[in-house]
Design a protein around this motif. Structure first.
Motif, PDB file in Angstrom:
ATOM      1  N   GLU A 179       0.839  -1.202   0.000  1.00 59.40           N
ATOM      2  CA  GLU A 179       0.000   0.000   0.000  1.00 59.40           C
ATOM      3  C   GLU A 179       0.874   1.253   0.000  1.00 59.40           C
ATOM      4  O   GLU A 179       1.445   1.618   1.027  1.00 59.40           O
ATOM      5  N   TYR A 180       0.991   1.880  -1.149  1.00 59.79           N
ATOM      6  CA  TYR A 180       1.734   3.133  -1.234  1.00 59.79           C
ATOM      7  C   TYR A 180       0.828   4.261  -0.735  1.00 59.79           C
ATOM      8  O   TYR A 180      -0.259   4.461  -1.257  1.00 59.79           O
ATOM      9  N   GLY A 181       1.274   4.963   0.301  1.00 59.71           N
ATOM     10  CA  GLY A 181       0.469   6.029   0.886  1.00 59.71           C
ATOM     11  C   GLY A 181       0.024   5.739   2.305  1.00 59.71           C
ATOM     12  O   GLY A 181      -0.612   6.582   2.938  1.00 59.71           O
ATOM     13  N   LYS A 182       0.388   4.555   2.833  1.00 63.88           N
ATOM     14  CA  LYS A 182      -0.130   4.181   4.156  1.00 63.88           C
ATOM     15  C   LYS A 182       0.471   5.016   5.285  1.00 63.88           C
ATOM     16  O   LYS A 182      -0.175   5.246   6.304  1.00 63.88           O
ATOM     17  N   LEU A 183       1.700   5.505   5.122  1.00 62.82           N
ATOM     18  CA  LEU A 183       2.317   6.322   6.160  1.00 62.82           C
ATOM     19  C   LEU A 183       1.666   7.695   6.238  1.00 62.82           C
ATOM     20  O   LEU A 183       1.332   8.182   7.318  1.00 62.82           O
ATOM     21  N   SER A 184       1.475   8.317   5.101  1.00 59.49           N
ATOM     22  CA  SER A 184       0.948   9.684   5.051  1.00 59.49           C
ATOM     23  C   SER A 184      -0.568   9.737   4.996  1.00 59.49           C
ATOM     24  O   SER A 184      -1.164  10.805   5.133  1.00 59.49           O
ATOM     25  N   GLY A 185      -1.214   8.575   4.773  1.00 57.43           N
ATOM     26  CA  GLY A 185      -2.671   8.557   4.653  1.00 57.43           C
ATOM     27  C   GLY A 185      -3.163   8.990   3.286  1.00 57.43           C
ATOM     28  O   GLY A 185      -4.354   9.243   3.104  1.00 57.43           O
ATOM     29  N   ARG A 186      -2.262   9.055   2.309  1.00 58.65           N
ATOM     30  CA  ARG A 186      -2.642   9.450   0.958  1.00 58.65           C
ATOM     31  C   ARG A 186      -3.292   8.268   0.240  1.00 58.65           C
ATOM     32  O   ARG A 186      -2.930   7.112   0.435  1.00 58.65           O
ATOM     33  N   ILE A 187      -4.228   8.578  -0.634  1.00 60.89           N
ATOM     34  CA  ILE A 187      -4.923   7.565  -1.440  1.00 60.89           C
ATOM     35  C   ILE A 187      -4.456   7.708  -2.882  1.00 60.89           C
ATOM     36  O   ILE A 187      -4.382   8.820  -3.422  1.00 60.89           O
ATOM     37  N   ILE A 188      -4.131   6.574  -3.499  1.00 59.85           N
ATOM     38  CA  ILE A 188      -3.561   6.582  -4.847  1.00 59.85           C
ATOM     39  C   ILE A 188      -4.410   7.388  -5.831  1.00 59.85           C
ATOM     40  O   ILE A 188      -3.898   8.215  -6.595  1.00 59.85           O
ATOM     41  N   GLU A 189      -5.712   7.179  -5.802  1.00 59.21           N
ATOM     42  CA  GLU A 189      -6.604   7.870  -6.762  1.00 59.21           C
ATOM     43  C   GLU A 189      -6.532   9.389  -6.566  1.00 59.21           C
ATOM     44  O   GLU A 189      -6.502  10.146  -7.535  1.00 59.21           O
ATOM     45  N   ASP A 190      -6.495   9.828  -5.302  1.00 57.95           N
ATOM     46  CA  ASP A 190      -6.405  11.263  -5.027  1.00 57.95           C
ATOM     47  C   ASP A 190      -5.061  11.819  -5.483  1.00 57.95           C
ATOM     48  O   ASP A 190      -4.983  12.929  -6.022  1.00 57.95           O
ATOM     49  N   LEU A 191      -4.013  11.049  -5.281  1.00 58.98           N
ATOM     50  CA  LEU A 191      -2.692  11.493  -5.703  1.00 58.98           C
ATOM     51  C   LEU A 191      -2.621  11.648  -7.215  1.00 58.98           C
ATOM     52  O   LEU A 191      -2.018  12.590  -7.729  1.00 58.98           O
ATOM     53  N   LEU A 192      -3.254  10.727  -7.928  1.00 52.29           N
ATOM     54  CA  LEU A 192      -3.263  10.822  -9.388  1.00 52.29           C
ATOM     55  C   LEU A 192      -4.007  12.062  -9.851  1.00 52.29           C
ATOM     56  O   LEU A 192      -3.597  12.734 -10.799  1.00 52.29           O
ATOM     57  N   ASN A 193      -5.104  12.394  -9.183  1.00 53.13           N
ATOM     58  CA  ASN A 193      -5.871  13.585  -9.551  1.00 53.13           C
ATOM     59  C   ASN A 193      -5.089  14.869  -9.283  1.00 53.13           C
ATOM     60  O   ASN A 193      -5.273  15.879  -9.962  1.00 53.13           O
ATOM     61  N   GLU A 194      -4.198  14.822  -8.256  1.00 54.78           N
ATOM     62  CA  GLU A 194      -3.425  16.004  -7.894  1.00 54.78           C
ATOM     63  C   GLU A 194      -2.182  16.181  -8.756  1.00 54.78           C
ATOM     64  O   GLU A 194      -1.582  17.254  -8.786  1.00 54.78           O
ATOM     65  N   THR A 195      -1.779  15.121  -9.464  1.00 53.08           N
ATOM     66  CA  THR A 195      -0.531  15.165 -10.222  1.00 53.08           C
ATOM     67  C   THR A 195      -0.657  16.091 -11.412  1.00 53.08           C
ATOM     68  O   THR A 195      -1.589  16.009 -12.199  1.00 53.08           O
ATOM     69  N   ARG A 196       0.331  17.005 -11.545  1.00 55.76           N
ATOM     70  CA  ARG A 196       0.364  17.923 -12.680  1.00 55.76           C
ATOM     71  C   ARG A 196       1.232  17.337 -13.776  1.00 55.76           C
ATOM     72  O   ARG A 196       2.136  16.536 -13.538  1.00 55.76           O
ATOM     73  N   ASP A 197       0.986  17.754 -14.994  1.00 62.76           N
ATOM     74  CA  ASP A 197       1.844  17.357 -16.106  1.00 62.76           C
ATOM     75  C   ASP A 197       3.153  18.116 -16.008  1.00 62.76           C
ATOM     76  O   ASP A 197       3.185  19.342 -15.997  1.00 62.76           O
ATOM     77  N   LEU A 198       4.244  17.398 -15.902  1.00 65.96           N
ATOM     78  CA  LEU A 198       5.558  18.009 -15.775  1.00 65.96           C
ATOM     79  C   LEU A 198       6.486  17.474 -16.848  1.00 65.96           C
ATOM     80  O   LEU A 198       6.274  16.392 -17.403  1.00 65.96           O
ATOM     81  N   ASP A 199       7.529  18.220 -17.145  1.00 68.25           N
ATOM     82  CA  ASP A 199       8.546  17.734 -18.062  1.00 68.25           C
ATOM     83  C   ASP A 199       9.119  16.439 -17.502  1.00 68.25           C
ATOM     84  O   ASP A 199       9.433  16.336 -16.326  1.00 68.25           O
TER      85      ASP A 199
END
Length: 500
Positions: A171-191
């Motif tokens: 489970e990636y995110g278990k330490l910080s309490g982050r949820i994968i789906e939410d992290l994907l929505n927050e990700t910006r397009d970067l070089d």
């Protein structure tokens, strides 16, 4: 004193989100890793609060009988501007600005870091490894992660594969309490995102552009390690594939520590850390401390008072005392009012320390035993340990120390006879006060090295007073006042103390 004398030591574990009883893997040995500074600029007070918190943990674990290996790294490569996978290396960028070799920048700010930690009386770690000193281990770890199928090479860079990690039941995110789906929505397009299979994949090794100053040969071409990998490699090398405590500021929970867990578990199949600890942030008059807001302080500015938000200068031990008045997980707000109050509190305890070291037990016949005061002193000593065992609650520990100070002052002023406590309680009060102040809380008397001069001046004061040379008496009073001290002149004694 043993680890089992009072209630057991409990630590708030970020991973479990509760206070867990501390049970080391191989008692009495404890392995502790703390993320150290990225040495591209002067160390700031937010860093100091974090390192101070783990200095207290190191001191306290040692005090109650553990043998601690404390590892705190120096990041001298791989930490990119913005903490992500793109952009310039923070040290490389500073080297270009200052027209220096990167290792000159590293040396300059490593020296500054060591000087500041020494001023604040922080103990040195057992081992202080650097990222550049462990490039071989990092390259080997990258290859091992590729071989295990949780990392892939792309255009000369290597990325950790979050989807493969998740597919393995992790489970990636278990330490910080982050949820994968939410992290994907927050990700910006970067070089550089096009190189990744998943926007959340993070760099283990980055291909170096021609203008990138810091780069090394690897099986994937010239490049440099990702920021997260160094801590995984160095902690495993010096503390083992699983160790007791990993600490850092709360801003490191994500992504840095989250990535460390993913890397470590993928390499060994085990959770790398038993207890994760994180310190809270500093604020100034209720606002987050930030260079952009103009409300951040360098330690030198605090010591000199040379900052528009400061009304006066504050000594290192005043600032240390101030920081320890709040439990490490709580927000700490800097203000002149709070610092001035801390200055008074520190001086009261420093006076008590000086007095405690001079007190001697005197047996006197006919002095009634004071059971109530004996019990109160013992309760304060026990209360100090119980506060420290309650997730290092230094705020409550200080309350017990001040109660002990009350009895030290009473003994000094003759309001309490040492015989009324009994020799054992008297010695316990005297010795525990000194040990708690100096060894556990790491405070020290800032004028200790000048006692001989001050005592000599006080002798002159007595002589001038006897000869009625009041002009010289006033000069000596002024001298003490300029040192932040006061002469206490009563019918029964003449002594000096810190001005409260």
């Amino acid at each position: 004193m043993t680890a089992q004398t009072f209630q057991p030591l409990k630590i708030f574990n970020t991973l479990t989100r509760k206070k867990d009883v501390f049970v080391p893997i191989a008692p009495p040995y404890v392995g502790m890793y703390v993320c150290g500074p990225t040495v591209y600029n002067n160390v700031h007070l937010g860093n100091i609060r974090t390192f101070l918190s783990f200095d207290i943990l190191f001191r306290y674990l040692t005090h109650i009988g553990y043998k601690v290996r404390y590892v705190r790294n120096i990041t001298d490569v791989g930490h990119l501007v913005g903490d992500g996978d793109e952009g310039e290396d923070k040290i490389g960028k500073m080297a270009k600005l200052q027209k220096l070799e990167p290792m000159e920048v590293v040396q300059q700010y490593t020296n500054d870091f060591h000087a500041v930690t020494a001023v604040f009386n922080l103990l040195s770690p057992s081992i202080e490894p650097t990222a550049t000193g462990h490039l071989i281990e990092q390259i080997e770890a990258v290859q091992a992660l590729i071989d295990k199928g949780v990392a892939y090479e792309s255009n000369g860079s290597v990325y950790f594969d979050i989807n493969k990690y998740q597919a393995g039941g992790n489970e990636y995110g278990k330490l910080s309490g982050r949820i994968i789906e939410d992290l994907l929505n927050e990700t910006r397009d970067l070089d550089g995102q096009a190189e990744k299979r998943n926007p959340l994949d993070f760099a283990l090794w980055k291909k170096a552009s021609p203008e990138h100053i810091m780069q090394w040969e690897s099986p994937w071409g010239k490049g440099f390690p990702g920021w997260h990998l160094e801590c995984t490699c160095m902690s495993a090398k010096y503390l083992g594939k699983q160790f007791d405590i990993h600490g850092g500021g709360m801003d490191l929970k994500f992504p840095h520590h989250e990535c460390e867990i993913a890397q470590g578990k993928s390499l060994t199949g085990e959770e790398p850390v038993r207890y994760w600890m994180h310190t809270n942030m500093l604020t100034v008059n209720g606002q987050k401390m930030s260079k952009s807001l103009g409300n951040s302080f360098l330690p030198a500015e605090l010591f000199s008072g040379n900052h528009e938000l400061l009304e006066q200068a504050y000594s290192p031990m005043t600032v240390r005392f101030f920081m320890l008045q709040s439990q490490y997980r709580s927000t700490l707000d800097f203000s002149n009012e709070a610092l001035k109050a801390a200055q008074k509190g520190y001086k009261k305890l420093a006076n008590g320390l000086r007095i405690a070291k001079l007190l001697t037990y005197t047996h006197e016949d006919g002095v009634p035993f004071d059971e109530a005061k004996k019990a109160d002193i013992e309760k304060s000593i026990e209360g100090f340990y119980n506060a420290m065992n309650d997730d290092l609650n230094t705020a409550v520990a200080f309350a017990n120390l001040f109660n002990m100070l009350k009895y030290i002052n009473m003994l000094n002023m003759g309001q309490l006879k040492s015989a009324a406590l009994g020799e054992a309680v008297f010695i316990s009060l005297k010795e525990k006060f000194v040990v708690f102040f100096e060894d556990v809380l790491g405070l020290k008397e800032e004028l200790a090295e000048g006692h001989a001069i001050l005592d000599g001046m006080l002798k002159l004061y007595r002589e001038f007073k006897l000869s009625q040379n009041y002009e010289k008496v006033d000069e000596i009073r002024s001298y003490f006042k300029n040192q932040g001290l006061v002469i206490r002149d009563t019918k029964t004694r003449i002594d000096w103390a810190y001005e409260e």
